[in-house]
Scaffold this motif. Structure first.
Motif, short mmCIF file in Angstrom:
data_model
loop_
_atom_site.label_atom_id
_atom_site.label_comp_id
_atom_site.label_asym_id
_atom_site.label_seq_id
_atom_site.Cartn_x
_atom_site.Cartn_y
_atom_site.Cartn_z
N HIS A 160 0.85 -1.19 0.00
CA HIS A 160 0.00 0.00 0.00
C HIS A 160 0.89 1.24 0.00
O HIS A 160 1.03 1.93 1.02
CB HIS A 160 -0.92 -0.01 1.21
CG HIS A 160 -1.79 -1.23 1.29
ND1 HIS A 160 -2.82 -1.46 0.40
CD2 HIS A 160 -1.79 -2.28 2.13
CE1 HIS A 160 -3.42 -2.60 0.69
NE2 HIS A 160 -2.80 -3.11 1.73
N LEU A 161 1.48 1.52 -1.16
CA LEU A 161 2.46 2.61 -1.26
C LEU A 161 1.79 3.96 -1.05
O LEU A 161 2.41 4.89 -0.48
CB LEU A 161 3.15 2.55 -2.62
CG LEU A 161 4.42 3.40 -2.77
CD1 LEU A 161 5.47 2.97 -1.77
CD2 LEU A 161 4.97 3.29 -4.19
N ASN A 162 0.56 4.11 -1.49
CA ASN A 162 -0.14 5.39 -1.29
C ASN A 162 -0.25 5.73 0.18
O ASN A 162 -0.01 6.87 0.60
CB ASN A 162 -1.54 5.30 -1.91
CG ASN A 162 -1.51 5.20 -3.41
OD1 ASN A 162 -0.57 5.67 -4.04
ND2 ASN A 162 -2.51 4.56 -3.98
N VAL A 163 -0.63 4.73 0.98
CA VAL A 163 -0.76 4.95 2.41
C VAL A 163 0.60 5.27 3.03
O VAL A 163 0.71 6.15 3.89
CB VAL A 163 -1.37 3.70 3.09
CG1 VAL A 163 -1.43 3.89 4.60
CG2 VAL A 163 -2.75 3.42 2.52
N PHE A 164 1.64 4.58 2.58
CA PHE A 164 2.99 4.82 3.13
C PHE A 164 3.42 6.26 2.88
O PHE A 164 3.95 6.92 3.78
CB PHE A 164 3.98 3.85 2.49
CG PHE A 164 5.41 4.11 2.90
CD1 PHE A 164 5.86 3.74 4.15
CD2 PHE A 164 6.29 4.73 2.03
CE1 PHE A 164 7.18 3.99 4.52
CE2 PHE A 164 7.59 4.99 2.39
CZ PHE A 164 8.05 4.60 3.65
N PHE A 165 3.22 6.76 1.67
CA PHE A 165 3.64 8.12 1.37
C PHE A 165 2.84 9.15 2.17
O PHE A 165 3.39 10.14 2.66
CB PHE A 165 3.50 8.41 -0.13
CG PHE A 165 4.63 7.87 -0.95
CD1 PHE A 165 5.94 8.07 -0.56
CD2 PHE A 165 4.39 7.15 -2.10
CE1 PHE A 165 7.00 7.58 -1.31
CE2 PHE A 165 5.44 6.65 -2.86
CZ PHE A 165 6.75 6.87 -2.46
N VAL A 166 1.56 8.91 2.32
CA VAL A 166 0.72 9.84 3.11
C VAL A 166 1.20 9.88 4.56
O VAL A 166 1.39 10.96 5.14
CB VAL A 166 -0.76 9.43 3.03
CG1 VAL A 166 -1.58 10.22 4.05
CG2 VAL A 166 -1.30 9.68 1.62
N THR A 167 1.40 8.71 5.15
CA THR A 167 1.84 8.68 6.55
C THR A 167 3.27 9.19 6.70
O THR A 167 3.61 9.78 7.74
CB THR A 167 1.73 7.26 7.12
OG1 THR A 167 2.46 6.34 6.29
CG2 THR A 167 0.27 6.82 7.19
N ALA A 168 4.11 8.96 5.69
CA ALA A 168 5.48 9.49 5.75
C ALA A 168 5.48 11.02 5.76
O ALA A 168 6.23 11.66 6.52
CB ALA A 168 6.29 8.97 4.56
N ILE A 169 4.62 11.61 4.93
CA ILE A 169 4.53 13.08 4.91
C ILE A 169 4.04 13.60 6.26
O ILE A 169 4.56 14.56 6.81
CB ILE A 169 3.58 13.52 3.77
CG1 ILE A 169 4.23 13.22 2.41
CG2 ILE A 169 3.26 15.01 3.89
CD1 ILE A 169 3.30 13.43 1.23
N TRP A 170 3.03 12.93 6.81
CA TRP A 170 2.51 13.36 8.11
C TRP A 170 3.56 13.19 9.21
O TRP A 170 3.64 14.02 10.13
CB TRP A 170 1.27 12.56 8.47
CG TRP A 170 -0.01 13.09 7.88
CD1 TRP A 170 -0.77 12.51 6.91
CD2 TRP A 170 -0.66 14.31 8.23
NE1 TRP A 170 -1.86 13.30 6.63
CE2 TRP A 170 -1.83 14.41 7.43
CE3 TRP A 170 -0.39 15.33 9.13
CZ2 TRP A 170 -2.71 15.48 7.51
CZ3 TRP A 170 -1.27 16.41 9.22
CH2 TRP A 170 -2.40 16.48 8.42
#
Length: 848
Positions: A160-170
């Motif tokens: 789930h790369l989309n979720v990873f990038f969102v949480t990484a930004i946060w």
């Protein structure tokens, strides 16, 4: 608040804690005594870390049970067919960012909140420092370990790369935000709105990650997918599901979930050709439990249990597989038994069998009447024949009378007689009916028997009994019936052969070709078909069986006469020759049978039920206090090999942790109130132990002259993160993807700040605002640590993105040189972070 005393030798303030007072005397303490006190504090700190790890795992077990809750919904397939499937109540992403993140980070979050309370709502360094230090350890060290532990030649990618990038930004923004509110927006002060907004970033993180998981930014409708356990969870790229009417359009993922079990079963059948199906199903279910996706809670608890001498959770899988299989078989038997016809406990009388086929020339024959239940009571029942296409006194002799069953008598015979003639005619039938039983109510189905009279004056008409035949692939050998009607005279040879449809010979069935021979007066034969069992789920294929022209065999007067008559023109044939042609064997209307092979219903039901039971929460949950106390006092081997006995290390760790195990065995089992009671009690226990940890850590630092901020990032953060380290390592090796090992690190780091610091500072800011004061927070070391961490976090995320390229293939593993270089680089980032933060805290270097 407690007494504040200055340790002259260390110049570090020692403050009585919320639970523990300082170790007195504090003045004129020798270096040897300080070292001894420090060692005792350190040992106590380690022991408390063990305790909080054990109770955190009870907390995680409750979370796993809560987030694994399911409900049944009605599903509509594309073909319009409906059936019931199981749907996860919790979305996977939401569960990971809320309860799962809270479970793995509860000590750090509670430490920050408790410190505010312990310091009279004034800011401390221990709680925030632990959160920042834990984030650094998680991002650098845990990922470094996970990269290197993957077996050589293998890689793991984040699914789930989309979720990873969102949480990484946060996660990066969370620490940038801390710096902004401490050093830019309102220097050295946290206002009420800043604290509340910090907390509100937590639900914002969850919502944006949820949107990324569901691809809401592309306006795709709400959808569901089927995971390996056969449970539908929310996913992307499918049509909508509406609760209430509850409609789900399923795609091939629904079948794939079951097909994985079937594939495992096929492989096991090849490896164990002589094993019975039950044993193979148990092994397949065991492998399914092993291979299935597991939550971070499962890996966290598994790692802790192995470390604490409580055994390996995977050792439970074999026992669980056998238990599941036994329960499923028993359940299927109950369901089957419930659908069967039962006659009750009274006396019942009926025909057995209810259909008889006789030749016209047979003369007399017997029809069987039986009774069941209470056979000790005498019984009478009347019977009478009834016309069908056969007529009484022309085709059969009518019969009427009364049967008398004496006490203990279970069976009676009714003798009937058929009238023979020399006229060619179609097959006929008549009936015989039971009525007026004494005592009343004894009649049971069937009360009507059918007698079919076959004309035996010519060769007969040959056909299949039915055009369509549906059978399960587990049938093995199937008898396909061919019947002879309108005559049974002479010996007749009937050829047949099979033809492929969607079923292929040698794959789904064995090809057959040959002849069946009907002897004189023989009216029924069978073609034996061999079905190849594949144990396929949702199988539906077909093939055909074709009949050829029947041929008379032997010296038969009618056959010879018919052969001569066929050489003549119709107008030249005599009446006797015309009768002979009429008596020649012929094919009937059903000469081609369609054989449909479907999956075994029992096998399909077994697959459905076993796949739904492949739930990790069933392995880590507990059902009773008795079970918990037995587990608490039992030493189990940490090795996966069941044959091995517990090692010396297992006994040592069990003895060391026995106190905590027994204390926390009093926590309610997860089966009570669906895990919610265990959830509440566990978080209270974590809070108590964490309060003691905060006091001990502060006293440890004061004794040895270590600042709270340094103690937090070097000792407390490390101690609270050790269980997650082992959990991530196990998840990296066992999982097919990297989500469970590193994908949750970024989300957990963001949640730590937004919950741990957001809640604590909101409470303090509101408290001071109510009293007309300002909530002051020294930004010094925290601001510097945040800056270093954010810079290195950006570098780490960039490294992970680069590793997804074709040269390495995934965030974890890859070529030997690449993975060890990555691990060394990430570990060096953590060491650099510790060194720079420590030097700045002691003013050796200048921060900002």
């Amino acid at each position: 608040m407690g007494e504040r005393i200055m340790n002259n030798s260390s110049l570090i303030a020692c403050v009585d804690g919320l639970v523990l007072p300082c170790w007195r005397p504090l003045e004129n303490v020798s270096a040897f005594d300080k070292f001894g006190r420090g060692l005792i504090y350190f040992t106590a700190l380690v022991y408390l870390f063990i305790g909080v790890s054990i109770i955190s795992d009870r907390f995680m077990a409750a979370i796993e049970v809560i987030t694994s809750q399911e409900r049944e919904v009605s599903v509509r397939k594309p073909n319009g067919e409906r059936h019931i499937v199981v749907v996860r109540v919790w979305n996977e992403t939401v569960a990971n960012l809320t309860l799962m993140a809270l479970g793995s980070s509860a000590p750090e979050i509670l430490l920050s909140v408790i410190e505010i309370w312990a310091k009279d709502f004034n800011a401390g360094d221990l709680g925030p420092g632990t959160i920042v230090g834990s984030a650094a350890y998680n991002l650098f060290v845990i990922i470094a370990i996970c990269v290197s532990v993957i077996p050589n030649g293998e890689t793991r990618r984040i699914k789930h790369l989309n979720v990873f990038f969102v949480t990484a930004i946060w996660s990066v923004f969370a620490y940038v935000w801390l710096y902004l509110i401490l050093a830019v927006i309102s220097p050295e002060e946290v206002e009420v709105w800043e604290g509340i907004l910090t907390f509100l970033f937590f639900p914002a993180t969850v919502l944006t990650a949820y949107a990324a998981d569901r691809k809401m930014y592309k306006y795709i409708k709400k959808s569901y997918r089927m995971n390996v356990r056969g449970v539908i969870v929310q996913a992307e790229g499918m049509d909508s599901m509406e609760m209430g009417q509850t409609e789900i359009e399923l795609d091939d993922a629904h079948e794939d979930a079951k097909q994985e079990y079937v594939t495992i079963l096929k492989d096991l059948r090849k490896q164990n050709p002589h094993a019975d199906l039950d044993a193979l199903e148990r092994m397949a279910h065991e492998l399914l439990l092993n291979k299935g996706p597991k939550s971070r809670a499962f890996y966290r608890i598994q790692a802790t249990r192995r470390l604490m001498g409580s055994g390996d959770l995977l050792r439970r899988i074999s026992e669980r597989a056998q238990s599941d299989l036994s329960e499923v078989k028993a359940e299927l038997q109950r369901e089957s038994g419930a659908s069967e016809y039962t006659t009750g406990s009274g006396c019942k009388v009926c025909f057995d069998p209810s259909k008889y086929t006789v030749l016209e020339s047979c003369g007399r024959f017997d029809v069987r009447v039986v009774r069941t239940g209470d056979v000790d009571t005498p019984l009478t029942v009347q019977y009478a024949t009834e016309d069908g296409t056969a007529t009484a006194n022309s085709d059969y002799v009518p019969a009427k009378g009364t049967l008398h069953f004496a006490s203990g008598e279970k069976e009676k015979q009714i003798t009937l007689e058929v009238i023979d003639d020399d006229v060619f005619e179609a097959d006929e039938h008549f009936y015989i009916r039971l009525s007026n039983s004494q005592p009343p109510g004894a009649l049971a189905t069937p009360t009507l028997a059918t007698v079919i009279i076959l004309d035996d004056d010519h060769g007969g008409i040959f056909k299949f009994a039915n055009r369509d035949h549906e059978l399960v692939e587990s049938v093995g050998t199937y008898e396909l019936k061919v019947i002879r009607t309108s005559g049974a005279r002479g010996r007749v040879i009937l050829p047949y052969w099979t033809e492929d449809g969607t079923a292929k010979k040698g794959k789904e069935y064995e090809a057959a070709e040959g002849e069946i021979i009907f002897e004189n007066n023989e009216s029924e034969k069978s073609i034996l078909l061999t079905i190849i069992e594949e144990d396929s789920y949702e199988k539906d294929v077909l093939f055909y069986v074709q009949l050829g022209e029947p041929q008379m065999s032997g010296d038969d007067e009618i056959a010879s006469l018919a052969a001569e008559a066929e050489k003549k023109r119709p107008e030249e044939r005599t009446d006797q020759e015309k009768i002979a042609i009429m008596g020649k064997p012929q094919l009937g209307e059903i000469t081609r049978a369609q054989i449909r092979i479907k999956e075994s219903k029992e096998f399909k039901n077994t697959v459905d039920k076993l796949v739904q039971r492949a739930n990790a929460s069933l392995l880590i949950g507990t059902s009773s206090w008795k079970e918990q106390f037995i587990e608490a006092v039992t030493v189990s081997p940490s090795d996966e090999d069941e044959a091995k006995a517990p090692s010396c290390f297992d006994y040592f760790m069990h003895s060391l942790t026995l106190f905590w195990k027994i204390i926390f065995a009093f926590v309610p089992p997860t089966d009570l109130f669906r895990g919610y009671l265990c959830f509440v009690i566990s978080i209270f226990c974590i809070g108590v132990v964490t309060a003691v940890i905060g006091d001990v850590a502060s006293h440890f630092g004061a004794t040895l002259g270590i600042l709270d901020g340094v103690t937090a990032i070097c000792f407390v953060a490390l101690g609270t993160s050790i269980p997650d380290t082992f959990a991530s390592k196990v998840a990296a090796i066992q999982d097919q993807h990297a989500d469970a090992s590193i994908g949750n690190v970024t989300g957990s780091n963001a949640v730590n700040v937004f919950l741990g610091i957001g809640v604590a500072w909101s409470i303090a800011a509101i408290y001071h605002n109510v009293h007309g004061n300002k909530f002051h927070v020294d930004p010094g070391n925290l601001a510097f640590s945040v800056t270093i961490f954010c810079s290195e976090a950006a570098i780490t995320i960039a490294v992970l993105v680069v590793r997804r390229s074709k040269f390495i293939g995934g965030e974890l593993g890859g070529p030997v040189v690449a993975k060890y270089l990555t691990s060394a680089f990430l570990f060096s980032l953590w060491v650099f972070y510790l060194i720079m933060s420590t030097l700045e805290a002691y003013h050796i270097i200048k921060g900002f």
